[in-house]
Design an enzyme around this catalytic site. Structure first.
Site, mmCIF file in Angstrom:
data_model
loop_
_atom_site.group_PDB
_atom_site.id
_atom_site.type_symbol
_atom_site.label_atom_id
_atom_site.label_comp_id
_atom_site.label_asym_id
_atom_site.label_seq_id
_atom_site.Cartn_x
_atom_site.Cartn_y
_atom_site.Cartn_z
ATOM 1 N N HIS A 59 0.759 -1.344 0.050
ATOM 2 C CA HIS A 59 0.032 -0.072 0.041
ATOM 3 C C HIS A 59 0.945 1.115 -0.039
ATOM 4 C CE1 HIS A 59 -3.724 2.058 0.283
ATOM 5 N NE2 HIS A 59 -3.200 2.851 1.337
ATOM 6 N N HIS A 61 1.163 5.488 -1.349
ATOM 7 C CA HIS A 61 0.756 6.687 -2.320
ATOM 8 C C HIS A 61 2.051 7.475 -2.306
ATOM 9 C CE1 HIS A 61 -3.517 5.812 -1.209
ATOM 10 N NE2 HIS A 61 -3.205 5.707 0.127
ATOM 11 N N ARG A 82 -4.846 15.492 6.508
ATOM 12 C CA ARG A 82 -5.479 15.325 5.165
ATOM 13 C C ARG A 82 -5.407 16.567 4.459
ATOM 14 N NH1 ARG A 82 -11.273 13.008 3.316
ATOM 15 N NH2 ARG A 82 -11.902 15.190 3.760
ATOM 16 N N TYR A 121 -5.021 7.714 -7.059
ATOM 17 C CA TYR A 121 -6.230 8.246 -7.443
ATOM 18 C C TYR A 121 -5.917 9.706 -7.943
ATOM 19 C CZ TYR A 121 -5.500 9.634 -2.394
ATOM 20 O OH TYR A 121 -4.679 10.220 -1.198
ATOM 21 N N HIS A 202 -12.001 3.573 -3.039
ATOM 22 C CA HIS A 202 -11.065 4.419 -2.209
ATOM 23 C C HIS A 202 -11.632 4.177 -0.886
ATOM 24 C CE1 HIS A 202 -10.167 7.697 0.333
ATOM 25 N NE2 HIS A 202 -9.091 7.887 -0.232
ATOM 26 N N ARG A 205 -17.160 5.609 1.797
ATOM 27 C CA ARG A 205 -17.652 7.006 1.823
ATOM 28 C C ARG A 205 -17.513 7.666 0.453
ATOM 29 N NH1 ARG A 205 -12.712 7.638 4.605
ATOM 30 N NH2 ARG A 205 -11.413 9.253 3.381
ATOM 31 N N GLU A 232 -10.171 3.094 8.866
ATOM 32 C CA GLU A 232 -9.036 3.729 9.421
ATOM 33 C C GLU A 232 -9.348 4.572 10.464
ATOM 34 O OE1 GLU A 232 -6.673 6.097 6.704
ATOM 35 O OE2 GLU A 232 -5.050 6.207 7.934
ATOM 36 N N HIS A 266 -5.904 -0.787 6.076
ATOM 37 C CA HIS A 266 -6.006 -0.647 7.565
ATOM 38 C C HIS A 266 -6.879 -1.514 8.313
ATOM 39 C CE1 HIS A 266 -3.843 2.909 6.447
ATOM 40 N NE2 HIS A 266 -4.937 3.459 5.672
ATOM 41 N N ASP A 317 2.403 3.138 2.952
ATOM 42 C CA ASP A 317 1.108 3.725 2.774
ATOM 43 C C ASP A 317 1.925 5.354 2.652
ATOM 44 O OD1 ASP A 317 -1.096 5.204 2.870
ATOM 45 O OD2 ASP A 317 -1.667 4.619 5.000
HETATM 46 ZN ZN LIG Z 1 -4.074 4.688 1.736
#
Ligand SMILES: [Zn+2]
Length: 449
Positions: A59, A61, A82, A121, A202, A205, A232, A266, A317
């Site tokens: 995993h 990003h 975030r 993404y 993703h 949600r 998560e 997660h 991650d």
């Molecule tokens: Zn992730």
């Protein structure tokens, strides 16, 4: 045909290392593995120390690497982090993403990672318009992985809304596609030789229930892995329960998303029912402990998941660090802190999570030094200050609980040496590449002249 002689090798069963293992490769596969060779042929490449299967980073990003060290000084939680991550996401175009990802994947190669799952993404431009080549960003990642010499599973992520009750907003617009069918068409158009394709939801949600079936169908048609961020954060569980009456795991189960090709990433805040569902469906669970601790996510029930049948694998991650040994030991050590008990995960099981199981979650037949498997393996220096004095009979424990990326001396991917003597064979100074990609204006805080 190439021949490699491992001073010691971990062959995947138990904790012990086997001495003098001759590994023959043809193309990108291992053809024979012969332990305890007394008189090796003259044309072998010698790998000192302990040879392990290539590590799988299930995993990633890649762009989060630009945040390392820059988000640790303020207060806040996952949601305030975030916002900082979104600001980094807004700055990238295909060229800058290529340079950043190439350096990040090269950092992974130096750390012994031979396959990465990129949970991708960043599909559109920063204003939410598709690029002329709708897969320009994915293709940048593929080119980056090729230069870095790391196998890539491009996990093309469907991301259609900002929450149960709101559309994509701001930088989120670059994560989107018009709808699930448009996602499926774009994902199907991505085809780069050597890159494995996978699908992702993703999160529950970000993808409405009707679209879940489209993504799952796309993956099933192609026998491709299917990944999904799950639980998560407690707030995402609460929002899901409020919107649907179900936990995220239960919702995924009802939609037929769980199963032997599926990876729940997660899986931190789970009910007993959630654990049972993930275990009974033999789903993979990808733990990312260094990120989960960095983001104050929590500690998931890894031992219960493993006991119930879920297959554990690991990811770095957000790349707070790129260190699969640390991810592996953190699974056990975090649970020790939580439960007051030691030894819930065997060292060899943790090493399997970092190798064979991660490879399987990414759709690769690797992760084990065995005839017929992909010829991906790494050598770890048993003479380093961290590992000196290691007991070969407990090699897996020494590596999992004390090795660092700096101990990786050699990395072979598909029968080719990608790292030799701690140096990236093609890209050279990876620190310089990272500095140029992350902070081109502030210069390189290197060792100096
Ligand atoms: Zn992730």
């Amino acid at each position: 045909v190439s021949r490699w002689l491992a001073e010691w090798a971990w062959l995947g069963d138990g904790e012990a290392a086997t001495p003098a293992v001759l590994i023959e490769t043809d193309g990108d596969r291992i053809t024979t593995v012969t332990p305890a060779v007394p008189d090796p042929p003259a044309d072998v490449t010698r790998l000192g120390g302990l040879v392990l299967p290539g590590l799988a980073n299930a995993h990633s990003h890649a762009f989060h690497r630009a945040l390392r060290g820059r988000t640790e000084s303020g207060a806040g939680d996952f949601w305030s982090w975030r916002e900082q991550m979104y600001a980094a996401a807004a700055r990238l175009d295909p060229d800058s993403y290529f340079r950043l990802a190439r350096a990040v994947y090269a950092e992974m190669a130096l750390a012994g990672v031979t396959a990465v799952g990129e949970f991708h993404y960043l599909h559109r431009d920063p204003d939410g318009r598709p690029y002329a080549n709708a897969n320009a960003m994915g293709e940048a990642l593929a080119a980056a992985a090729a230069d870095a010499g790391v196998r890539l599973t491009l996990i093309d992520t469907c991301y259609l809304r900002g929450g149960f009750d709101r559309p994509l907003q701001g930088v989120q617009r670059r994560f989107g596609d018009d709808d699930a069918d448009a996602w499926a068409d774009r994902a199907a158009a991505f085809a780069v030789p050597g890159v494995r394709r996978a699908a992702a939801v993703h999160s529950v949600r970000a993808v409405p229930p009707t679209a879940l079936a489209t993504v799952a169908g796309w993956a099933a048609e192609r026998d491709a892995p299917l990944h999904v961020h799950v639980s998560e954060q407690r707030a995402e569980n609460a929002a899901c329960v409020e919107a649907t009456g179900m936990t995220p795991v239960r919702l995924l189960a009802e939609q037929g998303i769980l199963g032997a090709r599926t990876t729940a990433v997660h899986a931190t805040h789970l009910t007993t029912d959630d654990v049972t569902l993930l275990g009974q469906t033999r789903s993979f669970v990808c733990l990312c402990p260094t990120t989960e601790r960095s983001l104050a996510d929590g500690i998931g029930p890894a031992a219960d998941l493993a006991r119930t049948g879920a297959r554990l694998c690991l990811g770095s991650d957000s790349h707070a660090v790129v260190d699969l040994f640390e991810e592996a030991r953190a699974v056990e050590l975090d649970e020790r802190l939580l439960t007051g008990r030691r030894g819930q995960h065997r060292p060899d099981a943790l090493l399997r999570a970092a190798t064979e199981t991660g490879m399987a979650a990414l759709g690769w037949d690797g992760g084990r030094i065995e005839a017929g498997r992909l010829a991906d393996f790494v050598a770890v220096d048993l003479g380093s200050v961290r590992l000196a004095g290691a007991d070969p009979a407990a090699a897996a424990a020494h590596v999992v609980f004390a090795a660092a990326p700096a101990d990786v001396t050699d990395v072979v991917v598909g029968g080719r040496a990608v790292v030799a003597d701690r140096r990236h064979a093609r890209l050279g100074d990876v620190g310089q590449l990272l500095a140029e990609a992350i902070a081109p204006d502030t210069g390189h805080l290197g060792r100096g002249g």
